[in-house]
Design an enzyme around this catalytic site. Structure first.
Site, PDB file in Angstrom:
ATOM      1  N   ARG A 246       0.845  -1.201   0.000  1.00  0.00           N
ATOM      2  CA  ARG A 246       0.000   0.000   0.000  1.00  0.00           C
ATOM      3  C   ARG A 246       0.881   1.251   0.000  1.00  0.00           C
ATOM      4  O   ARG A 246       2.058   1.225   0.333  1.00  0.00           O
ATOM      5  CB  ARG A 246      -0.907   0.015   1.236  1.00  0.00           C
ATOM      6  CG  ARG A 246      -0.133   0.059   2.539  1.00  0.00           C
ATOM      7  CD  ARG A 246      -0.951   0.547   3.715  1.00  0.00           C
ATOM      8  NE  ARG A 246      -0.192   0.431   4.954  1.00  0.00           N
ATOM      9  CZ  ARG A 246       0.728   1.294   5.347  1.00  0.00           C
ATOM     10  NH1 ARG A 246       1.036   2.334   4.596  1.00  0.00           N
ATOM     11  NH2 ARG A 246       1.374   1.123   6.499  1.00  0.00           N
TER      12      ARG A 246
ATOM     13  N   THR B 147       2.425   2.459   9.943  1.00  0.00           N
ATOM     14  CA  THR B 147       1.249   2.679  10.756  1.00  0.00           C
ATOM     15  C   THR B 147       1.068   1.487  11.689  1.00  0.00           C
ATOM     16  O   THR B 147       1.775   0.483  11.596  1.00  0.00           O
ATOM     17  CB  THR B 147      -0.011   2.906   9.899  1.00  0.00           C
ATOM     18  OG1 THR B 147      -1.057   3.426  10.726  1.00  0.00           O
ATOM     19  CG2 THR B 147      -0.481   1.621   9.241  1.00  0.00           C
TER      20      THR B 147
ATOM     21  N   ALA C  86      -8.075   3.431   8.522  1.00  0.00           N
ATOM     22  CA  ALA C  86      -8.063   2.918   9.897  1.00  0.00           C
ATOM     23  C   ALA C  86      -8.489   4.047  10.822  1.00  0.00           C
ATOM     24  O   ALA C  86      -7.817   5.086  10.901  1.00  0.00           O
ATOM     25  CB  ALA C  86      -6.672   2.415  10.276  1.00  0.00           C
TER      26      ALA C  86
ATOM     27  N   ILE D 203      -4.953   6.753   6.245  1.00  0.00           N
ATOM     28  CA  ILE D 203      -5.368   6.262   4.934  1.00  0.00           C
ATOM     29  C   ILE D 203      -4.148   5.755   4.176  1.00  0.00           C
ATOM     30  O   ILE D 203      -3.127   6.443   4.105  1.00  0.00           O
ATOM     31  CB  ILE D 203      -6.061   7.374   4.122  1.00  0.00           C
ATOM     32  CG1 ILE D 203      -7.359   7.801   4.813  1.00  0.00           C
ATOM     33  CG2 ILE D 203      -6.358   6.904   2.692  1.00  0.00           C
ATOM     34  CD1 ILE D 203      -8.053   8.973   4.156  1.00  0.00           C
ATOM     35  N   GLY D 204      -4.257   4.549   3.664  1.00  0.00           N
ATOM     36  CA  GLY D 204      -3.200   3.985   2.837  1.00  0.00           C
ATOM     37  C   GLY D 204      -3.819   3.005   1.854  1.00  0.00           C
ATOM     38  O   GLY D 204      -4.456   2.035   2.266  1.00  0.00           O
TER      39      GLY D 204
ATOM     40  N   CYS E   1       3.225   7.405   9.993  1.00  0.00           N
ATOM     41  CA  CYS E   1       3.227   8.077   8.691  1.00  0.00           C
ATOM     42  C   CYS E   1       4.432   9.000   8.521  1.00  0.00           C
ATOM     43  O   CYS E   1       4.381   9.985   7.777  1.00  0.00           O
ATOM     44  CB  CYS E   1       1.924   8.847   8.469  1.00  0.00           C
ATOM     45  SG  CYS E   1       0.479   7.776   8.521  1.00  0.00           S
TER      46      CYS E   1
END
Length: 240
Positions: A87, A92, A182, A168-169, A198
């Site tokens: 991703r 994270t 998440a 977000i990934g 991140c």
């Protein structure tokens, strides 16, 4: 810095009539490696037209995951298993009390634009947080959803302290997305101390959760809010 409205700024519906997105909620803690294998297989099937678009909601046992931009120096204390995945993004954490949503959508049916897709995911999270009583915002220089923390020490240049509440990934293959978002509901926030989340090291930028902000919400309530807000941005869903 500008706070984003709780109303969706951009719908990400299919361009043509399409079956509802399958919505599946997993009970218990799901092994990370197994989930990724099954997710990748399902994304391939969606791309081949053999499966419907799908969203999975789940929780993982404690793990650190490294995206394609992760730097080894950002792994500060590998106290949990570390998984390097395809991703986007950096390091994270996933673990109990965090709602992970794997979003497998066919962007070719919707809008083949990665930036617009990430914006739509952020809109989804911001809207859900608003329904839960939290004001979330996007930042041009930082992916994810952030909340201002006037109760915390400002940065050295006087900027307001902020904490990330939703990460977000995503990855796309043949325009089908996988991985996703998440949302920190009530995880153990000390588990984030093993990484620079991140890649962020600034002291005035941290991590928070609904519980940390004083919002007590059961996961099933959060899930219901997520589903309602998802449908506002991405279209109808059906139980899977």
């Amino acid at each position: 810095m500008t706070t984003v409205s709780s109303s969706p700024s951009c719908a990400f519906f299919p361009a043509e009539p399409s079956p509802p997105v399958v919505w599946r909620r997993f009970e218990g803690r799901v092994d990370y490696e197994s989930a990724v294998r099954e997710m990748e297989a399902l994304a391939a099937a969606i791309g081949a037209g053999e499966a419907p678009e799908t969203v999975w909601l789940l929780e993982h046992p404690p793990v650190y995951t490294a995206g394609t931009s992760a730097k080894d120096a950002d792994l500060l204390d590998p106290r949990f298993p570390v998984h390097r995945v395809g991703r986007g993004g950096q390091f994270t954490y996933h673990g109990p009390g965090q709602r992970v949503a794997y979003v497998m959508l066919d962007l070719a049916r919707r809008q083949p634009d990665v930036r617009a897709f990430v914006d739509a995911l952020e809109d989804w999270m911001i809207g859900a947080l608003a329904d839960l009583g939290v004001s979330g915002a996007r930042r041009k220089d930082r992916v994810g959803v952030w909340v201002e923390r006037p109760d915390k020490t400002r940065g050295v240049d006087g900027v307001s302290a902020e904490d990330k509440i939703a990460a977000i990934g995503v990855r796309l293959k043949r325009w089908v997305s996988f991985h996703g978002v998440a949302l920190n509901v009530a995880p153990d926030l000390t588990h984030f101390n093993g990484i620079a989340p991140c890649g962020v090291h600034a002291a005035h930028l941290g991590v928070t959760s609904l519980a940390d902000l004083g919002v007590s919400a059961e996961m099933k309530i959060v899930d219901a809010v997520l589903r309602r807000r998802f449908e506002m941005v991405f279209g109808p869903t059906i139980d899977g």
